[in-house]
Design an enzyme around this catalytic site. Sequence first.
Site, PDB file in Angstrom:
ATOM      1  N   ARG A 102     -31.261   2.344   7.753  1.00 47.88           N
ATOM      2  CA  ARG A 102     -30.476   2.272   6.519  1.00 47.88           C
ATOM      3  C   ARG A 102     -29.014   2.602   6.759  1.00 47.88           C
ATOM      4  O   ARG A 102     -28.121   1.940   6.214  1.00 47.88           O
ATOM      5  CB  ARG A 102     -31.087   3.203   5.472  1.00 47.88           C
ATOM      6  CG  ARG A 102     -30.347   3.257   4.130  1.00 47.88           C
ATOM      7  CD  ARG A 102     -29.909   1.908   3.604  1.00 47.88           C
ATOM      8  NE  ARG A 102     -30.976   0.921   3.560  1.00 47.88           N
ATOM      9  CZ  ARG A 102     -30.780  -0.385   3.500  1.00 47.88           C
ATOM     10  NH1 ARG A 102     -29.546  -0.883   3.520  1.00 47.88           N
ATOM     11  NH2 ARG A 102     -31.797  -1.211   3.450  1.00 47.88           N
ATOM     12  N   LYS A 137      -6.182   1.281  -1.234  1.00 45.00           N
ATOM     13  CA  LYS A 137      -7.279   1.445  -2.196  1.00 45.00           C
ATOM     14  C   LYS A 137      -8.606   1.390  -1.448  1.00 45.00           C
ATOM     15  O   LYS A 137      -9.349   0.415  -1.499  1.00 45.00           O
ATOM     16  CB  LYS A 137      -7.195   0.370  -3.278  1.00 45.00           C
ATOM     17  CG  LYS A 137      -5.954   0.512  -4.146  1.00 45.00           C
ATOM     18  CD  LYS A 137      -5.866  -0.587  -5.193  1.00 45.00           C
ATOM     19  CE  LYS A 137      -4.602  -0.412  -6.041  1.00 45.00           C
ATOM     20  NZ  LYS A 137      -4.457  -1.488  -7.052  1.00 45.00           N
ATOM     21  N   LYS A 169       7.574   3.792  -5.420  1.00 41.93           N
ATOM     22  CA  LYS A 169       6.981   3.104  -6.556  1.00 41.93           C
ATOM     23  C   LYS A 169       7.616   3.594  -7.855  1.00 41.93           C
ATOM     24  O   LYS A 169       8.538   4.410  -7.846  1.00 41.93           O
ATOM     25  CB  LYS A 169       5.468   3.316  -6.548  1.00 41.93           C
ATOM     26  CG  LYS A 169       4.815   2.710  -5.303  1.00 41.93           C
ATOM     27  CD  LYS A 169       3.321   2.968  -5.236  1.00 41.93           C
ATOM     28  CE  LYS A 169       2.545   2.230  -6.299  1.00 41.93           C
ATOM     29  NZ  LYS A 169       2.569   0.777  -6.072  1.00 41.93           N
ATOM     30  N   GLU A 197       9.131  -0.813  -4.388  1.00 36.79           N
ATOM     31  CA  GLU A 197       8.502  -1.590  -5.456  1.00 36.79           C
ATOM     32  C   GLU A 197       9.536  -1.892  -6.541  1.00 36.79           C
ATOM     33  O   GLU A 197      10.185  -0.987  -7.051  1.00 36.79           O
ATOM     34  CB  GLU A 197       7.334  -0.807  -6.059  1.00 36.79           C
ATOM     35  CG  GLU A 197       6.647  -1.533  -7.201  1.00 36.79           C
ATOM     36  CD  GLU A 197       5.588  -0.675  -7.863  1.00 36.79           C
ATOM     37  OE1 GLU A 197       4.445  -0.688  -7.388  1.00 36.79           O
ATOM     38  OE2 GLU A 197       5.922   0.025  -8.846  1.00 36.79           O
ATOM     39  N   ASP A 218       6.357  -6.478  -7.792  1.00 36.06           N
ATOM     40  CA  ASP A 218       5.148  -6.071  -8.501  1.00 36.06           C
ATOM     41  C   ASP A 218       4.934  -6.832  -9.802  1.00 36.06           C
ATOM     42  O   ASP A 218       5.817  -6.883 -10.665  1.00 36.06           O
ATOM     43  CB  ASP A 218       5.220  -4.569  -8.785  1.00 36.06           C
ATOM     44  CG  ASP A 218       3.911  -4.017  -9.318  1.00 36.06           C
ATOM     45  OD1 ASP A 218       2.863  -4.335  -8.748  1.00 36.06           O
ATOM     46  OD2 ASP A 218       3.950  -3.265 -10.309  1.00 36.06           O
TER      47      ASP A 218
END
Length: 281
Positions: A102, A137, A169, A197, A218
């Site tokens: 597994r 992410k 950002k 960004e 963006d």
Amino acid sequence: MPIDLPGFDIDQFVTATLAEDLGEGGDITSAAVIPADARFVGIMDSRDAVTVAGLDIAEAFFRHLDPEVRIERLVADGDRVSANTDLMRLEGNARAMLTAERSALNTVQHLSGIATMTRHYVDRIAGTGAILLDTRKTIPGLRVIEKYATRMGGAQNHRMGLWDAAMIKDNHVAVAGGVGPAVARAKAAGIARIIVEVDRIDQIEPALAAGGTHLLLDNMGPDLLREAVALVAGRVPTEASGGVTLDTIQAIAATGVTYVSVGRLTQSAPAADIGLDFATA
């Protein structure tokens, strides 16, 4: 030759994963049902068409429990295979293989799922000249191998973490008081790679004037992206980002951007359907 994954300890990963599965009691099913000296032959196969990733790590699980296991690789990471393709043949101690099964499958299913989705996106932008990037992410603790899987699917890695490039950002800009001041502070700190960004055309020149080395455009639609690319005029690489899907990526890539980044490659890829079937040796 085993894959080289700087920053990722395969032995530690295998040991910790098996410890989680075995707990304090071990594999009570295999211990009760399978004779200690029983041997099995196993075939790992893909039930769907996939791009393969993670076979080295899967092999490490089996070898950890049976160092004498015989393993024959039938394909390589990065290969695109059709449904019902055999990936790996194993022969070893039955208890060991059933105990490792597994953990090995979970790893190959997850990484092959990422590689397969990535390949779909790479295929969709073929001929545009744009390069597909992944993002941060990722599942905590699995970033290195998930980003390895995107490479197997044909993408390039974006920054690996917070340490290898600055990415300014919207929240950084808000606290710093604007794009220009934020970039200027990063440059003054001696940071070589400064990704900025921007979500408006009027932010581009301040970002470049202050020393930005890469613009992340963006949530811009194709028309605005073309305008931004024309304004940048090749001075720095450009990257389209934000809500990119298989349905939209081709039009985005065709605007002339250098890169398109897609978070869902690691955030939302479904596991590949891969199994391991055993037969008496």
